[in-house]
Motif scaffolding. Structure first.
Motif, mmCIF file in Angstrom:
data_model
loop_
_atom_site.group_PDB
_atom_site.id
_atom_site.type_symbol
_atom_site.label_atom_id
_atom_site.label_comp_id
_atom_site.label_asym_id
_atom_site.label_seq_id
_atom_site.Cartn_x
_atom_site.Cartn_y
_atom_site.Cartn_z
ATOM 1 N N ASN A 38 -9.107 -2.570 9.567
ATOM 2 C CA ASN A 38 -7.976 -3.352 10.419
ATOM 3 C C ASN A 38 -7.056 -3.764 9.463
ATOM 4 O OD1 ASN A 38 -9.680 -3.197 12.805
ATOM 5 N ND2 ASN A 38 -10.988 -4.986 11.942
ATOM 6 N N ARG A 39 -6.579 -2.947 8.586
ATOM 7 C CA ARG A 39 -5.546 -3.211 7.654
ATOM 8 C C ARG A 39 -4.360 -2.278 7.697
ATOM 9 N NH1 ARG A 39 -6.363 -3.999 1.953
ATOM 10 N NH2 ARG A 39 -4.311 -4.144 1.838
ATOM 11 N N GLY A 40 -4.620 -1.005 8.623
ATOM 12 C CA GLY A 40 -3.710 -0.145 8.700
ATOM 13 C C GLY A 40 -3.841 1.210 7.922
ATOM 14 N N THR B 239 -4.943 4.525 9.543
ATOM 15 C CA THR B 239 -3.764 4.911 10.424
ATOM 16 C C THR B 239 -2.869 5.569 9.533
ATOM 17 O OG1 THR B 239 -4.044 3.359 12.077
ATOM 18 C CG2 THR B 239 -2.112 4.251 12.033
ATOM 19 N N ALA B 240 -2.452 4.881 8.257
ATOM 20 C CA ALA B 240 -1.640 5.509 7.409
ATOM 21 C C ALA B 240 -2.012 6.974 6.797
ATOM 22 C CB ALA B 240 -1.222 4.514 6.276
ATOM 23 N N LEU B 241 -3.351 7.071 6.554
ATOM 24 C CA LEU B 241 -3.920 8.400 5.909
ATOM 25 C C LEU B 241 -3.687 9.316 7.098
ATOM 26 C CD1 LEU B 241 -6.900 6.563 4.045
ATOM 27 C CD2 LEU B 241 -4.862 7.863 3.155
ATOM 28 N N LEU B 242 -4.153 8.937 8.450
ATOM 29 C CA LEU B 242 -4.080 9.951 9.427
ATOM 30 C C LEU B 242 -2.671 10.399 9.465
ATOM 31 C CD1 LEU B 242 -6.307 8.958 12.123
ATOM 32 C CD2 LEU B 242 -6.697 10.901 10.816
ATOM 33 N N ASP B 243 -1.658 9.564 9.537
ATOM 34 C CA ASP B 243 -0.118 9.798 9.572
ATOM 35 C C ASP B 243 0.133 10.794 8.376
ATOM 36 O OD1 ASP B 243 0.183 8.184 11.845
ATOM 37 O OD2 ASP B 243 1.018 6.480 10.758
ATOM 38 N N ALA B 244 -0.202 10.432 7.390
ATOM 39 C CA ALA B 244 0.071 11.398 6.220
ATOM 40 C C ALA B 244 -0.271 13.012 6.471
ATOM 41 C CB ALA B 244 -0.769 10.930 4.910
ATOM 42 N N ALA B 245 -1.743 13.037 7.223
ATOM 43 C CA ALA B 245 -2.274 14.083 7.457
ATOM 44 C C ALA B 245 -1.266 14.895 8.454
ATOM 45 C CB ALA B 245 -3.716 14.190 7.644
ATOM 46 N N LYS C 142 -7.014 5.677 20.081
ATOM 47 C CA LYS C 142 -6.098 4.662 20.070
ATOM 48 C C LYS C 142 -4.722 5.438 19.142
ATOM 49 C CE LYS C 142 -6.930 0.294 19.962
ATOM 50 N NZ LYS C 142 -7.649 -0.823 19.100
ATOM 51 N N ARG C 143 -4.995 6.393 18.715
ATOM 52 C CA ARG C 143 -3.964 6.966 17.609
ATOM 53 C C ARG C 143 -3.407 8.551 18.055
ATOM 54 N NH1 ARG C 143 -6.538 2.885 16.111
ATOM 55 N NH2 ARG C 143 -5.711 1.554 14.574
ATOM 56 N N MET D 98 0.895 -1.122 -0.128
ATOM 57 C CA MET D 98 0.128 -0.147 0.100
ATOM 58 C C MET D 98 0.642 1.278 -0.103
ATOM 59 S SD MET D 98 -2.710 1.279 2.956
ATOM 60 C CE MET D 98 -1.377 0.953 4.199
ATOM 61 N N ILE D 99 0.467 2.110 -1.118
ATOM 62 C CA ILE D 99 1.283 3.372 -0.682
ATOM 63 C C ILE D 99 0.165 4.373 -0.556
ATOM 64 C CG2 ILE D 99 2.940 2.821 -2.363
ATOM 65 C CD1 ILE D 99 1.269 4.514 -4.535
ATOM 66 N N VAL D 100 0.629 5.724 0.155
ATOM 67 C CA VAL D 100 -0.075 6.959 0.570
ATOM 68 C C VAL D 100 0.485 7.841 -0.247
ATOM 69 C CG1 VAL D 100 -1.055 8.322 2.348
ATOM 70 C CG2 VAL D 100 -0.881 5.923 2.945
ATOM 71 N N ARG D 101 -0.411 8.625 -1.263
ATOM 72 C CA ARG D 101 -0.056 9.971 -1.885
ATOM 73 C C ARG D 101 -1.089 10.984 -1.789
ATOM 74 N NH1 ARG D 101 -3.262 9.464 -6.322
ATOM 75 N NH2 ARG D 101 -3.970 7.511 -7.146
ATOM 76 N N ALA D 102 -0.739 11.980 -2.221
ATOM 77 C CA ALA D 102 -1.630 13.094 -2.525
ATOM 78 C C ALA D 102 -2.904 12.687 -3.413
ATOM 79 C CB ALA D 102 -0.844 14.438 -3.100
#
Length: 162
Positions: free
Chosen positions: A74-76, A79-85, A114-115, A1-5
């Motif tokens: 439940n795959r993260g 969380t990954a999107l919030l971390d990017a924000a 939890k985050r 999975m990648i997170v991008r703009a």
């Protein structure tokens, strides 16, 4: 999975998710109506396509997370999107990120806490005002709970005045 703009074609691909989860791409939040199709954000993508998205509205010294959606929980992805924000907010030098969820959304309330997001405010009966902007908001939400209040969460990135 990648997170991008988020890119312009992503909004068309996300329209179905927003319609299913929010009733439309129009999102009522804290007395305002946002069109998710026009907001900046981030997407989580895999080879098969988009697996999540986060949209936001930028203020002077803060960023409001308007939508956060994960196709499969439940795959993260969330969380990954919030971390990017959060990373984006730090890069922009904003003081805080914030969002609202509704009083019936028990999963989201647990998820944010939890985050490291803190409950900042309870906006009593805010959903009545939101229904004036978006009449299709139901009277009852998850597990039949009356949909009445917005709960505001925040993630402070720096103290006030700095």
């Amino acid at each position: 999975m990648i997170v991008r703009a988020m890119a312009p074609p992503d909004a068309a691909r996300l329209a179905g998710i927003w319609a299913e989860r929010w009733g439309s791409p129009l999102i009522a939040s804290h007395g305002r109506l946002h069109d998710a199709r026009t907001l900046p954000g981030f997407v989580a993508a895999e080879r098969d396509g988009l697996v999540g998205a986060l949209t936001f509205a930028r203020g002077d010294d803060e960023i409001e997370v308007v939508t956060l959606d994960s196709v499969e929980e439940n795959r993260g992805v969330g969380t990954a999107l919030l971390d990017a924000a959060v990373a984006f907010g730090r890069g922009e030098g904003v003081r805080r990120l914030w969002l609202v969820t509704t009083n019936d959304n028990f999963r989201a309330i647990r998820f944010y806490q939890k985050r490291g997001w803190d409950m900042a405010a309870l906006h009593r009966d805010a959903i009545a005002a939101a229904r004036k902007l978006k009449p299709e908001i139901p009277l009852r939400g998850a597990e039949g709970v009356a949909l009445r209040h917005e709960i505001e969460f925040e993630r402070l990135l720096r103290p006030a005045g700095r």
